[in-house]
Motif scaffolding. Structure first.
Motif, PDB file in Angstrom:
ATOM      1  N   ARG A   9       0.831  -1.206  -0.043  1.00 27.72           N
ATOM      2  CA  ARG A   9       0.076   0.052   0.046  1.00 27.72           C
ATOM      3  C   ARG A   9       0.955   1.380   0.251  1.00 27.72           C
ATOM      4  N   ARG A  48       3.232   1.728  -1.611  1.00 27.76           N
ATOM      5  CA  ARG A  48       3.778   1.884  -3.032  1.00 27.76           C
ATOM      6  C   ARG A  48       2.592   2.513  -3.764  1.00 27.76           C
ATOM      7  N   GLY A  49       1.553   2.703  -3.134  1.00 20.57           N
ATOM      8  CA  GLY A  49       0.391   2.851  -3.906  1.00 20.57           C
ATOM      9  C   GLY A  49      -0.644   1.906  -4.581  1.00 20.57           C
ATOM     10  N   TYR A 100       6.999   6.228   9.625  1.00 15.12           N
ATOM     11  CA  TYR A 100       5.909   5.295   9.411  1.00 15.12           C
ATOM     12  C   TYR A 100       4.747   6.335   9.648  1.00 15.12           C
ATOM     13  N   SER A 158       3.863   8.031   6.351  1.00 12.36           N
ATOM     14  CA  SER A 158       3.361   7.030   5.268  1.00 12.36           C
ATOM     15  C   SER A 158       2.017   6.262   5.737  1.00 12.36           C
ATOM     16  N   GLY A 159       1.705   6.336   6.756  1.00  8.79           N
ATOM     17  CA  GLY A 159       0.578   5.743   6.975  1.00  8.79           C
ATOM     18  C   GLY A 159       0.194   4.340   7.814  1.00  8.79           C
ATOM     19  N   PRO A 164      -2.527   5.095   3.145  1.00  7.30           N
ATOM     20  CA  PRO A 164      -1.276   4.884   2.729  1.00  7.30           C
ATOM     21  C   PRO A 164      -1.162   4.890   1.048  1.00  7.30           C
ATOM     22  N   GLU A 165      -2.070   4.348   0.469  1.00  3.71           N
ATOM     23  CA  GLU A 165      -1.892   4.248  -1.069  1.00  3.71           C
ATOM     24  C   GLU A 165      -2.344   5.738  -1.726  1.00  3.71           C
ATOM     25  N   ALA A 182       0.975   7.777  -1.016  1.00  2.00           N
ATOM     26  CA  ALA A 182       1.684   7.084  -2.014  1.00  2.00           C
ATOM     27  C   ALA A 182       1.339   8.089  -3.447  1.00  2.00           C
ATOM     28  N   PHE A 200       6.956   8.871  -0.347  1.00  3.68           N
ATOM     29  CA  PHE A 200       7.451   7.611  -0.611  1.00  3.68           C
ATOM     30  C   PHE A 200       8.568   7.250   0.601  1.00  3.68           C
ATOM     31  N   LEU A 201       8.570   6.131   1.125  1.00  5.24           N
ATOM     32  CA  LEU A 201       9.293   5.869   2.100  1.00  5.24           C
ATOM     33  C   LEU A 201       9.970   4.704   1.817  1.00  5.24           C
ATOM     34  N   ALA A 202      11.393   4.795   1.660  1.00 10.99           N
ATOM     35  CA  ALA A 202      12.440   3.974   1.608  1.00 10.99           C
ATOM     36  C   ALA A 202      12.673   3.123   3.104  1.00 10.99           C
ATOM     37  N   PHE A 203      12.123   1.812   3.104  1.00  7.07           N
ATOM     38  CA  PHE A 203      12.002   1.289   4.511  1.00  7.07           C
ATOM     39  C   PHE A 203      13.356   0.956   5.066  1.00  7.07           C
ATOM     40  N   GLN A 211      -0.637   3.963  -8.928  1.00  2.63           N
ATOM     41  CA  GLN A 211      -0.214   5.465  -8.581  1.00  2.63           C
ATOM     42  C   GLN A 211      -0.791   6.168  -9.847  1.00  2.63           C
ATOM     43  N   GLU A 213      14.815  -0.708  -2.980  1.00  2.00           N
ATOM     44  CA  GLU A 213      14.085   0.647  -2.521  1.00  2.00           C
ATOM     45  C   GLU A 213      14.504   1.569  -3.316  1.00  2.00           C
ATOM     46  N   GLN A 228      12.638   1.433  -6.702  1.00  2.00           N
ATOM     47  CA  GLN A 228      11.082   1.681  -6.576  1.00  2.00           C
ATOM     48  C   GLN A 228      10.987   3.123  -6.458  1.00  2.00           C
ATOM     49  N   LEU A 277       9.023   5.281  -9.239  1.00  2.00           N
ATOM     50  CA  LEU A 277       7.650   6.075  -8.579  1.00  2.00           C
ATOM     51  C   LEU A 277       7.677   7.441  -8.608  1.00  2.00           C
TER      52      LEU A 277
END
Ligand SMILES: Nc1ncnc2c1ncn2[C@@H]1O[C@H](COP(=O)(O)OP(=O)(O)O)[C@@H](O)[C@H]1O
Ligand SMILES: [Mg+2]
Lengths: 426, 251
Positions: A380, A382-383, B47, B50-51, B74-75, B78, B83-86, B108, B157, B160, B164
């Motif tokens: 999620r 990531r969208g 966190y 990003s939700g 969260p979506e 996004a 964007f969160l790189a974990f 997206q 990451e 991505q 994105l």
């Protein structure tokens, strides 16, 4: 020993609703099978192997009515070139079936065998079923052998160019079908058998498969989309040296399904994989009961069963690996897993290993869990919308079972059915 | 661009306050770094932005270009450009990396009312970007992060992130577990994305990543608050003297 009264009564009631077909060369096998039924009685919920699944509606004299499902989705595998053998409510339909002749295989209807005195199928009909009654009784399979009204004998002698598709159409809401097929794969021969469709309101199916040395059989089955149908199916497979049996079953919907697989590895270096993916929503009970016997050296067996359950659906797995004395170098693997999409659904698993040889590698595992929240959040973030993300994770969960299908085009057809099922739910 | 005001966050499950009034503004085109001892709340902040579930915002706000992030799923965040790189990228068996990336990119686009990327265009783009991060074709085919080394996960990451093209890139300890070469690759990937319209929040425990990704502003976080803000020199000060001096000074 006399049967308990309730069992005796239920068995007699069921038998009185059936007549043995005019049987020709299968007569002796049918009479033996009837004797087995009379001896053991039909299953009830006190039986050890029916603890998790109530057999009442599979045993009752009359089938429970089941609405016929239809929509305009093309039948699964319809885009494949295949030889179709169609049964409507358990009755062979010459009109809807293809010509049964194809190079590398000969196919006869059970009815045609029955009026012959000599036929190869005589040595198979009821034989593997009878072997499969030990150590676990399977009275519904014996009942099938005794009373099956239709079916085919498939003799694979070469490598037929296309799959044989047994299509089971459900047309009447009160149909009650008993089909029995026998399959012999000769040495070095190879075929694919597809089974599709719900068959009937109530379906009892038995298939006996004898694979000679170096023979290969692929079996892929999709049990239709009807919600109310009930089915008890039995596959009995015996494998010779270096032979291969790979079976996959997709089950979507169905109030009651009991799929039994009994596999005997009798020749060295044989390989047997049985797999299943089922998805159930609401009034859905699905039982995979598997018994694999290793009775030769260096054989491999795999059981991969995955169940997705929601809205109070129930999944059952009873799987056993028996390694007999002398069956050294056995490689046995068994996994059964459920993905519970809510708290109302349940999964009951009884994995068993019984090993009498010392040089074997057997493993089994069973898990039951919810969608992985961490993975869901990752997707999620990531969208990917929640529903799509959940569906992705659900398909990913099922993938290990679907991957057991060797033919990638057939596997894709199965995946698209699973996607359809998921897409229809919100 | 990103505006965080007086953000107070506690755990949903237990009555534990983690963020105790965070104030932070990241302007478009700027790189902000957050440094701080372990347990100071850096990951929690990432966190919450990003939700992720499990946190409760008890006070304060967080907006992206004026839009309330905390109200969004969260979506939706996004799609809005977060964007969160974990710190710990998640392994997802059974989902191909490529399928995952394409689903994410197109989801997206769809959410923003843009046209989906064709399979061919997507492939071309992902291959080119993967190449600069030294991510080979095999890694793209494998299930998401499964069997990836620590460094591969971090590079994935960044891939991505590159695909994105978010407005606001939050990177949580992307440097941890990386050797010098991998860190350079990651930094190059990030620097290639630096752009007038894009903001960065780089969370790191150590100064060394900041040698490669030059920050405009450095914040020190301790005990759930930003306790000190300065220029790039602040990171060097931490490197040389540790956190003790700074913490003593603010307490
Ligand atoms: N889900 C959680 N459950 C319990 N404690 C948590 C949870 N998330 C964070 N914490 C606690 O909150 C504090 C801040 O953690 P974190 O945000 O991970 O810090 P940092 O990333 O700066 O090391 C720590 O004391 C940590 O133990
Ligand atoms: Mg952290």
């Amino acid at each position: 020993m006399a049967l308990p009264e309730a069992k005796q009564t239920a068995t007699e009631a069921r038998l009185s609703a059936l007549t043995m077909p005019d049987a020709g060369c299968t007569r002796a096998a049918r009479e033996d099978a009837l004797a087995r039924v009379l001896e053991t009685g039909l299953p009830n919920r006190r039986d050890e192997y029916w603890k998790y699944t109530q057999p009442d509606t599979l045993v009752s004299p009359e089938a429970m009515p089941a609405a016929v499902f239809s929509d305009d989705e093309p039948l699964v595998f319809s885009e494949f070139d295949r030889l179709n053998i169609v049964f409507v409510d358990g009755v062979f339909s010459a009109e809807e079936s293809d010509d049964l002749s194809m190079e590398g295989v000969s196919i006869d209807r059970l009815e045609d065998i029955c009026c012959k005195d000599i036929h190869w199928a005589k040595d198979l009909y009821g034989v593997l079923e009878a072997r499969g009654q030990v150590p676990v009784q399977r009275p519904l399979a014996a009942l099938n052998t005794a009373f099956a009204s239709d079916g085919v004998a498939i003799h694979v002698t070469g490598k037929p160019s296309k799959p044989i598709n047994l299509i089971y159409r459900h047309a009447s809401p009160t149909s009650d079908a008993i089909l029995h097929h026998v399959v012999r794969v000769e040495s070095g021969a190879e075929a694919t058998i597809l089974e599709t469709g719900p068959a009937a309101s109530r379906f009892n199916k038995c298939m006996e498969i004898d694979i000679a040395d170096k023979g290969t059989l692929h079996h892929v089955r999709a049990q239709g989309r009807d919600h109310e149908r009930r089915a008890a199916t039995h596959m009995f497979t015996r494998l010779g040296t270096e032979s291969v049996y790979k079976s996959f079953t997709l089950t979507v919907n169905g109030v009651l399904t009991r799929n039994e697989q009994v596999v005997e590895l009798t020749g060295d270096d044989a390989v047997a994989h049985v797999a299943g993916a089922c998805v159930g929503d609401g009034e859905f009970h699905h039982d995979d009961t598997v018994f694999i016997t290793h009775d030769a050296v260096n054989c491999e067996s795999r059981q991969v069963f995955k169940k997705v359950l929601r809205n109070g659906a129930t999944g059952v797995f009873q799987g056993k690996i028996l390694v007999k004395e002398g069956a050294q170098k056995t490689d046995g693997y068994q996994i059964s897993q459920s993905l519970l999409l809510d708290d109302d659904s349940q999964f009951l698993a009884k994995p068993e290993l019984e090993i009498y040889a010392d040089d074997v590698a057997c493993s089994h595992g069973s898990t039951s869990g919810a969608i992985d929240e961490t993975a869901l959040f990752y997707l999620r973030s990531r969208g990917v919308p929640t529903k799509d993300a959940t569906n992705m994770l659900t398909l990913a969960f099922l993938a290990e079972a679907v991957d057991e299908i060797e033919d990638s085009a057939l596997a894709e057809a199965i995946v698209s059915r699973l996607e359809g099922w998921l897409a229809r739910r919100n | 661009m990103l505006e965080i005001k007086n953000l107070h966050v506690q755990l949903e499950e237990e009555d534990k306050q983690i963020l105790k009034g965070v104030d932070l503004t990241v302007e478009a085109g700027k790189v902000h770094a957050i440094m701080g001892p372990n347990g100071s709340g850096k990951s929690t902040l990432s966190y919450v932005l990003s939700g992720r579930d499990g946190y409760e915002v008890t006070e304060g706000s967080a907006t992206l270009d004026g839009e309330d992030l905390l109200e969004m799923e969260p979506e939706e965040r996004a799609a809005a450009g977060v964007f969160l790189a974990f710190q710990y990228p998640v392994e997802i068996p059974g989902v191909g990396n490529m399928t995952f990336l394409r689903t994410a990119v197109n989801a997206q686009r769809k959410a923003r009312g843009e046209e989906e990327l064709s399979a061919a265009d997507f492939l071309k783009e992902v291959r080119a970007k993967a190449k600069t991060l030294k991510i080979d074709a095999d890694m793209l085919k494998r299930p998401v992060n499964v069997g990836f080394s620590g460094g591969e996960k971090k590079r994935n990451e960044i891939l991505q992130m590159a695909m994105l093209e978010p407005k606001m890139c939050i990177m949580d300890e992307t440097d941890s577990g990386l050797d010098v070469d991998a860190m350079k690759l990651v930094a190059e990937g990030v620097n290639a994305l630096r752009d007038e319209g894009r903001g960065f929040l780089v969370i790191t425990h150590y100064q060394r990543l900041l040698d490669h990704i030059k920050p405009d502003v450095v914040h020190i976080m301790a005990n759930g608050r930003i306790v000190k803000t300065g220029g790039p020199d602040l990171a060097l000060e931490v490197e040389n003297n540790g956190y003790a001096d700074i913490l003593a000074e603010v307490n």
